[in-house]
Enzyme design. Structure first.
Site, PDB file in Angstrom:
ATOM      1  N   HIS A  15     -97.632 -37.049  22.631  1.00 56.95           N
ATOM      2  CA  HIS A  15     -96.497 -37.348  22.947  1.00 56.95           C
ATOM      3  C   HIS A  15     -95.565 -36.181  22.250  1.00 56.95           C
ATOM      4  O   HIS A  15     -94.641 -36.202  21.631  1.00 56.95           O
ATOM      5  CB  HIS A  15     -96.023 -38.550  21.999  1.00 56.95           C
ATOM      6  CG  HIS A  15     -94.743 -39.124  23.062  1.00 56.95           C
ATOM      7  ND1 HIS A  15     -94.337 -40.428  22.823  1.00 56.95           N
ATOM      8  CD2 HIS A  15     -93.596 -38.667  23.374  1.00 56.95           C
ATOM      9  CE1 HIS A  15     -93.403 -40.690  23.540  1.00 56.95           C
ATOM     10  NE2 HIS A  15     -92.783 -39.492  24.147  1.00 56.95           N
TER      11      HIS A  15
ATOM     12  N   GLU B 218     -99.169 -46.242  20.982  1.00 51.09           N
ATOM     13  CA  GLU B 218     -98.972 -45.118  20.260  1.00 51.09           C
ATOM     14  C   GLU B 218     -98.710 -45.344  18.642  1.00 51.09           C
ATOM     15  O   GLU B 218     -98.166 -46.396  18.485  1.00 51.09           O
ATOM     16  CB  GLU B 218     -97.974 -44.278  20.445  1.00 51.09           C
ATOM     17  CG  GLU B 218     -98.222 -43.472  22.035  1.00 51.09           C
ATOM     18  CD  GLU B 218     -96.922 -42.548  22.550  1.00 51.09           C
ATOM     19  OE1 GLU B 218     -96.137 -42.173  21.796  1.00 51.09           O
ATOM     20  OE2 GLU B 218     -97.031 -42.482  23.595  1.00 51.09           O
TER      21      GLU B 218
ATOM     22  N   ARG C   7     -93.932 -43.435  30.173  1.00 50.45           N
ATOM     23  CA  ARG C   7     -94.437 -44.414  29.108  1.00 50.45           C
ATOM     24  C   ARG C   7     -95.817 -44.778  29.271  1.00 50.45           C
ATOM     25  O   ARG C   7     -96.147 -44.959  30.506  1.00 50.45           O
ATOM     26  CB  ARG C   7     -93.282 -45.544  28.925  1.00 50.45           C
ATOM     27  CG  ARG C   7     -92.042 -45.124  28.206  1.00 50.45           C
ATOM     28  CD  ARG C   7     -92.228 -44.917  26.726  1.00 50.45           C
ATOM     29  NE  ARG C   7     -90.841 -44.544  25.822  1.00 50.45           N
ATOM     30  CZ  ARG C   7     -90.431 -43.364  25.760  1.00 50.45           C
ATOM     31  NH1 ARG C   7     -91.026 -42.542  26.397  1.00 50.45           N
ATOM     32  NH2 ARG C   7     -89.460 -43.461  25.127  1.00 50.45           N
TER      33      ARG C   7
END
Length: 339
Positions: A299, A281, A252
């Site tokens: 991602h 994000e 993360r």
């Protein structure tokens, strides 16, 4: 199906496992699909007489946040107020979009999908490690821009073999990455809260994060996002790393202090970073784009149909097991003490 059956809610995308869902819950539960365009509509649907009234379990995918937001205190409280919701089967290894401490307080169990994401995320990390060490992403940019490799400096690149990979968090993903890089071989060192009983003999345990950073040519981050892991890798840790080292993150974004990382890139302390995750994000700090040697992915960790189907089935199976047996698998660590 009989209307007397329990009801479960599909909250977010279910793409690959529709037939699996039908088979798993046939004769066991009625499936309701969340179609609320916004949070107020969703909360209204949970009330008596609403279209989600009486649900006992939820399959949750992060895409549901596009419509109703994350499962924060407001949503968890609303689920608890129904008096029926007992289990949230989250599709994903990371579950930072769910207020799990509130779930614990309200008596709602939460499961995730560890294991289902290990190979896909570890191979993403492997790509980032190789590309950063060899400057492959930078080389591709050069080719596409018509400069072939004239902008590259082989003095910035290294073989993978013989480099030291530091793994921060030797869970399923970190352990899978350790096995992948051992093929070169790389030297593998790791730091976790506890020494791993599953670690092979060639994985060397380092008893502090500072020690791990000091040893690593490449630091690969594999810890969940919790309050105590925000900026776990900060200015001190980054500056403890060797000059010219690399950071890879598939966990993360907020686990790393992004500003400290960018400062280290700007002054050359870090040679590059390989990132699949970011603090905010889908916003990407434009400063990261100033360094062509960085390897940046949007991602992509589990973006393939094999892993996504596996994740969907695992989450659905956890929910099925709860309905059938009274207890599902993969209960998250924060809630295991309740058992």
């Amino acid at each position: 199906m009989s209307s007397r059956q329990p009801r479960i809610l599909i909250c977010g995308n279910l793409v690959w496992a529709h037939e699996d869902a039908r088979q798993l819950f046939d004769g066991l539960a009625d499936i309701v699909v969340m179609d609320s365009p916004n949070r107020p509509d969703f909360l209204a649907g949970l009330k008596t007489g609403g279209r989600y009234h009486g649900i006992v379990g939820i399959y949750r995918h992060n895409t549901s946040a596009d419509h109703i937001g994350v499962f924060d205190e407001e949503i968890i409280d609303a689920l608890a107020e129904t008096g029926t919701v007992q289990w949230i089967a989250h599709n994903g290894a990371g579950y930072d979009q769910i207020d799990v401490l509130r779930c614990a307080k309200k008596g709602i169990s939460v499961s995730n999908t560890p294991g289902a994401v290990d190979d896909a995320t570890a191979t993403t990390a492997l790509y980032l490690v190789i590309s950063c060490l060899r400057n492959y992403a930078w080389a591709e940019q050069s080719l596409r821009q018509g400069t072939f490799k004239s902008v590259l400096n082989p003095g910035r690149a290294h073989d993978v073999t013989g480099r030291t990979l530091g793994i921060l968090g030797l869970g399923g993903i970190g352990l899978r990455l350790a096995h992948l890089v051992h093929a070169f071989p790389m030297r593998v060192v790791y730091y976790s809260r506890n020494k791993s009983a599953n670690a092979p003999e060639w994985c060397e345990y380092i008893d502090s994060l500072e020690g791990l950073c000091r040893e690593s040519d490449v630091l690969s981050v594999h810890v969940p996002l919790r309050n105590e892991t925000v900026h776990l890798v900060g200015e001190k840790e980054i500056r403890t790393m060797k000059k010219g080292s690399i950071i890879v993150n598939t966990a993360r974004g907020k686990v790393i202090d992004e500003e400290a990382m960018i400062r280290a890139l700007a002054d050359g302390h870090l040679s590059s970073v390989g990132l699949d995750v970011y603090p905010n994000e889908p916003f990407i700090n434009p400063r990261l784009l100033e360094f062509p040697q960085n390897v940046l992915l949007p991602h992509m960790g589990t973006e393939n149909q094999d892993s996504q189907r596996h994740m969907e089935v695992r989450a659905l199976t956890n929910l099925r097991d709860f309905l059938r047996d009274g207890q599902g698998n993969d209960l998250i660590p924060e809630l295991r003490s309740r058992l």
